[in-house]
Design an enzyme around this catalytic site. Sequence first.
Site, PDB file in Angstrom:
ATOM      1  N   LYS A 146       0.875  -1.293  -0.200  1.00 14.85           N
ATOM      2  CA  LYS A 146      -0.012  -0.002  -0.297  1.00 14.85           C
ATOM      3  C   LYS A 146       0.889   0.891  -0.018  1.00 14.85           C
ATOM      4  CE  LYS A 146      -4.025  -2.461   1.970  1.00 14.85           C
ATOM      5  NZ  LYS A 146      -4.436  -2.693   3.309  1.00 14.85           N
ATOM      6  N   GLN A 190      -4.897  -1.244   9.718  1.00 13.25           N
ATOM      7  CA  GLN A 190      -4.768  -2.782   8.636  1.00 13.25           C
ATOM      8  C   GLN A 190      -5.409  -3.165  10.008  1.00 13.25           C
ATOM      9  OE1 GLN A 190      -3.907  -3.519   6.008  1.00 13.25           O
ATOM     10  NE2 GLN A 190      -3.905  -5.670   6.532  1.00 13.25           N
ATOM     11  N   ASP A 197     -11.466   3.147   3.822  1.00  6.14           N
ATOM     12  CA  ASP A 197     -11.526   2.083   4.070  1.00  6.14           C
ATOM     13  C   ASP A 197     -13.213   1.292   4.021  1.00  6.14           C
ATOM     14  OD1 ASP A 197      -9.503   0.256   3.986  1.00  6.14           O
ATOM     15  OD2 ASP A 197      -8.811   0.247   6.590  1.00  6.14           O
TER      16      ASP A 197
HETATM   17  N1  GUN Z   1      -6.978  -6.422   6.237  1.00  4.49           N
HETATM   18  C1  GUN Z   1      -7.677  -7.575   5.099  1.00  4.49           C
HETATM   19  N2  GUN Z   1      -8.723  -6.723   3.864  1.00  4.49           N
HETATM   20  C2  GUN Z   1      -8.139  -4.968   4.739  1.00  4.49           C
HETATM   21  C3  GUN Z   1      -8.387  -4.171   4.331  1.00  4.49           C
HETATM   22  O1  GUN Z   1      -9.213  -3.963   2.876  1.00  4.49           O
HETATM   23  N3  GUN Z   1      -8.326  -2.821   4.704  1.00  4.49           N
HETATM   24  C4  GUN Z   1      -8.021  -2.938   6.311  1.00  4.49           C
HETATM   25  N4  GUN Z   1      -7.966  -1.937   6.967  1.00  4.49           N
HETATM   26  N5  GUN Z   1      -7.687  -3.953   6.314  1.00  4.49           N
HETATM   27  C5  GUN Z   1      -7.524  -5.185   5.908  1.00  4.49           C
END
Ligand code: GUN
Length: 294
Positions: A53, A97, A120
């Site tokens: 990311k 995350q 998100d």
């Molecule tokens: N863990 C797995 N997928 C995601 C996501 O799209 N965003 C976040 N913040 N955590 C995750």
Amino acid sequence: MTAQIIDGKQVAAEMRAELKEKVAKLKTQNIVPGLAVVLVGEDPASQSYVTAKEKACEEIGIYSNDNRLPAETSEEDLLALVDKLNKDPKIHGILVQLPLPKHINEDKVLLAIDPAKDVDGFHPANVGKMVVGQDAFLPCTPHGIIQLLIRSKVKLEGAEVVIVGRSNIVGKPIANMLIQKAPTGNATVTVCHTRTKNMAEHVKRADIIIAAAGRPNTITADMVKDGAVVIDVGVNRVEDATKKRGYRLVGDVDFEAVKEKASLITPVPGGVGPMTITMLLYNTVRSAEKTLNS
Ligand code: GUN
């Protein structure tokens, strides 16, 4: 029938090129979109997602603010960091995350993120807006899947979609998005989960299968109607001594067998994954653009 592969890397590259231009335009107006990424603990899969990311941000000119905290970080300290990021004008998006360590209440943390920076799309305010069809940040993986389907010219209106998995991150939001009265919806949706009786019978009906169960080989060829479109959201590590890192990534679909029946299929890796990150960049740029009009 041998399926055509939906190349998520290619679609993602096209969208990222568009976003790069938008970022350059924002810079002429003295705005640099900023994304804060928060990772608590050392989960290897989470670490690699977060690194990907951050790298993607830098590639298109988004300022990436990296916050890697030890696993024993208290809930209080994490909430204090979220509060600081909420108030920081350089930050337009905040991503914590998931999953978080067990001693931290995930719901409480998601609720603490300013909905205007919730790139998100996990804050209940954004989830609620999405459900009632109002403008909101859409969660990245489901939004990425819809972009893949639309850009691959898959007809959604009236399509029988069967989703396998009911997570808050994928299953529930994509079901909601696909039933909206909108060009990106208008589908007939079934959601299967661990308590579903006779899942195979549901999946066999599907024009579009979305596999988000988190288990290899959940979808086998005998469950797939000839010509179905198959979207594989799974990212599973399976041991593989022939690989230097000792594992390989597989999805939830028995790819080799299912590709002989499907019309279109996403690979793992290189299907949905690159789109998830792209939609995160998209939401961050959109959040920065909104500050222009506020
Ligand atoms: N863990 C797995 N997928 C995601 C996501 O799209 N965003 C976040 N913040 N955590 C995750």
